[in-house]
Design a protein around this motif. Structure first.
Motif, PDB file in Angstrom:
ATOM      1  N   ILE A 158      37.320  51.915  35.013  1.00  0.00           N
ATOM      2  CA  ILE A 158      37.682  51.484  36.365  1.00  0.00           C
ATOM      3  C   ILE A 158      36.481  51.645  37.296  1.00  0.00           C
ATOM      4  O   ILE A 158      35.796  52.671  37.285  1.00  0.00           O
ATOM      5  N   GLY A 159      36.205  50.623  38.076  1.00  0.00           N
ATOM      6  CA  GLY A 159      35.079  50.623  39.001  1.00  0.00           C
ATOM      7  C   GLY A 159      33.825  49.954  38.470  1.00  0.00           C
ATOM      8  O   GLY A 159      32.903  49.664  39.253  1.00  0.00           O
TER       9      GLY A 159
ATOM     10  N   GLY B 149      31.436  33.314  34.087  1.00  0.00           N
ATOM     11  CA  GLY B 149      30.112  33.416  34.690  1.00  0.00           C
ATOM     12  C   GLY B 149      30.092  34.193  35.991  1.00  0.00           C
ATOM     13  O   GLY B 149      29.003  34.413  36.551  1.00  0.00           O
ATOM     14  N   HIS B 150      31.249  34.632  36.479  1.00  0.00           N
ATOM     15  CA  HIS B 150      31.316  35.318  37.765  1.00  0.00           C
ATOM     16  C   HIS B 150      31.506  36.824  37.583  1.00  0.00           C
ATOM     17  O   HIS B 150      31.991  37.294  36.554  1.00  0.00           O
ATOM     18  N   VAL B 151      31.116  37.565  38.634  1.00  0.00           N
ATOM     19  CA  VAL B 151      31.124  39.022  38.602  1.00  0.00           C
ATOM     20  C   VAL B 151      32.356  39.560  39.318  1.00  0.00           C
ATOM     21  O   VAL B 151      32.708  39.114  40.417  1.00  0.00           O
ATOM     22  N   GLY B 152      33.007  40.512  38.678  1.00  0.00           N
ATOM     23  CA  GLY B 152      34.151  41.186  39.272  1.00  0.00           C
ATOM     24  C   GLY B 152      34.083  42.683  39.003  1.00  0.00           C
ATOM     25  O   GLY B 152      33.099  43.180  38.458  1.00  0.00           O
ATOM     26  N   VAL B 153      35.143  43.372  39.378  1.00  0.00           N
ATOM     27  CA  VAL B 153      35.210  44.827  39.230  1.00  0.00           C
ATOM     28  C   VAL B 153      36.457  45.189  38.424  1.00  0.00           C
ATOM     29  O   VAL B 153      37.548  44.660  38.680  1.00  0.00           O
TER      30      VAL B 153
ATOM     31  N   THR C  82      42.222  44.696  33.800  1.00  0.00           N
ATOM     32  CA  THR C  82      42.413  43.849  34.969  1.00  0.00           C
ATOM     33  C   THR C  82      41.113  43.860  35.755  1.00  0.00           C
ATOM     34  O   THR C  82      40.616  44.926  36.132  1.00  0.00           O
ATOM     35  N   VAL C  83      40.549  42.671  35.965  1.00  0.00           N
ATOM     36  CA  VAL C  83      39.290  42.517  36.695  1.00  0.00           C
ATOM     37  C   VAL C  83      39.582  41.756  37.986  1.00  0.00           C
ATOM     38  O   VAL C  83      40.252  40.722  37.970  1.00  0.00           O
ATOM     39  N   THR C  84      39.075  42.267  39.102  1.00  0.00           N
ATOM     40  CA  THR C  84      39.307  41.654  40.405  1.00  0.00           C
ATOM     41  C   THR C  84      38.038  40.956  40.883  1.00  0.00           C
ATOM     42  O   THR C  84      36.941  41.532  40.835  1.00  0.00           O
TER      43      THR C  84
ATOM     44  N   ALA D 280      27.642  43.602  34.316  1.00  0.00           N
ATOM     45  CA  ALA D 280      26.962  42.800  35.327  1.00  0.00           C
ATOM     46  C   ALA D 280      25.585  43.366  35.561  1.00  0.00           C
ATOM     47  O   ALA D 280      25.409  44.573  35.763  1.00  0.00           O
ATOM     48  N   ARG D 281      24.584  42.514  35.502  1.00  0.00           N
ATOM     49  CA  ARG D 281      23.192  42.961  35.688  1.00  0.00           C
ATOM     50  C   ARG D 281      22.739  42.718  37.114  1.00  0.00           C
ATOM     51  O   ARG D 281      23.137  41.732  37.729  1.00  0.00           O
TER      52      ARG D 281
END
Length: 219
Positions: A133-134, A156-160, A187-189, A218-219
């Motif tokens: 988480i995080g 291709g998109h970044v989430g948390v 679960t990614v937001t 994510a880099r």
């Protein structure tokens, strides 16, 4: 797979207009299409992910010209035809044309208990989780020709990572009859601007359940 079914996040379809007091089924045949799909899984030997792939694996014209339960019925016809439970001429005629095959279908008395019991997908974890988480993660930019649960609009998109759900059956392999191959599920937001740029709603947060192989750090 990339197909007409994967319309999440796409424009041009107009606003979603909820139907007030929408019934579970709009006609008796819809109830039957739903029941038959469940009942025939026993003799047909298919699983939930196979049924999803049978429904989505259609041309855009075919998919978009059908209502929800018409797509269910078309998927059922495909699954039954693949297993020799119905023939193409019977599908075209919409009636039996050949001697009946006796198969062990789900009985009416068994239906309610089966639906109440469900089919849990959680399995023992094959390895420690790669993410917590995080963590910031990127959805991989994949384009498989078969079933996947990773929506095209988040690739291709970044989430948390917001939640860790344990290990669950991997739908991509399950849909092909290639085994459960359980993976960790998260679960990614995602932020609206991350997904749709400056035109995205800056207050929007979109949550997607994603299996571990769908993600990378994510880099």
């Amino acid at each position: 797979m990339d197909g007409a079914h994967d319309m999440g996040g796409m424009d041009g379809f107009g606003p979603v207009v909820p139907e007030a007091n929408e019934p579970l089924f709009h006609a008796a045949w819809e109830r039957r299409a739903f029941a038959l799909t469940l009942a025939m899984a026993r003799p047909g030997g298919w699983n939930l992910d196979m049924t999803r792939f049978a429904r989505e694996n259609r041309s855009p014209l075919d998919y978009l010209s059908k209502s929800y339960y018409q797509i269910w019925l078309a998927g059922l016809e495909r699954l039954m035809a693949e297993r020799g439970l119905v023939t193409s001429d019977e599908i075209a005629a919409a009636r039996p044309l050949h001697p009946r095959r006796d198969v062990a279908a789900l009985s009416a008395d068994d239906a309610a208990p089966m639906l109440a019991r469900g089919a849990p997908t959680e399995r023992p974890a094959p390895a420690p989780a790669h993410f917590a988480i995080g963590d910031r993660v990127r959805a991989r930019n994949i384009h498989p020709h078969t079933h996947t649960r990773l929506p095209r609009y988040v690739r291709g998109h970044v989430g948390v990572v917001e939640l860790v759900h344990g290990a669950h059956i991997f739908p991509d392999s399950h849909a092909l009859g290639a085994g459960e191959q359980p993976q960790w599920l998260y679960t990614v937001t995602f932020d609206g601007r991350e997904l749709w740029g400056d035109d995205g709603d800056p207050t929007a947060r979109i949550s997607v359940d994603a299996w571990e192989s769908y993600l990378e750090p994510a880099r």
